[in-house]
Design a protein around this motif. Structure first.
Motif: not given
Length: 133
Positions: A98-113
């Protein structure tokens, strides 16, 4: 240490062998799939108070640590890297930027723990074995 965990018992056979009390087994069955605050012991076992009188003890393979809200993992330049547990997969984490304003700049990605752990150990843990080419 108190941590948020989700009970993820996949196989009740060992519990059935070790517990002689059907009411005690019912506590484990009722807890399975639910999230609790638990005391994590030095050996990795988790203790959950399921009622004021009753508790269950879980082996490390019977629960997953959970982060339910986006949490700051660090900063990459102007962006903030955030992480939380993947609600669709108990054994995965979500990451996003997210940027400084809290806007998502890269969508969530799921990774196995487990993948995250292996990468962290390779980069920041014990020296990995080099592969001869």
């Amino acid at each position: 240490m108190i941590k948020r965990i989700k009970v993820t018992i996949a196989d009740f056979a060992p519990l059935k062998e070790n517990l002689n009390n059907p009411e005690e087994l019912a506590l484990y069955e009722a807890a399975n799939g639910n999230t609790y605050d638990a005391e994590i012991e030095h050996d990795g076992y988790a203790i959950i108070d399921v009622t004021e009188e009753d508790y269950i003890e879980l082996a490390p393979s019977e629960y997953q640590l959970m982060i339910e809200d986006w949490t700051i993992a660090g900063h990459i330049g102007e962006w903030t890297l955030q992480t939380k547990s993947d609600p669709a997969d108990d054994k995965a984490l979500l990451y996003r930027s997210v940027d400084a304003d809290g806007n998502e700049v890269q969508a969530p990605q799921s990774l196995p723990k487990h993948v995250v752990e292996l990468i962290a150990n390779t980069w920041f843990g014990k020296k990995a074995k080099k592969i001869e080419e």
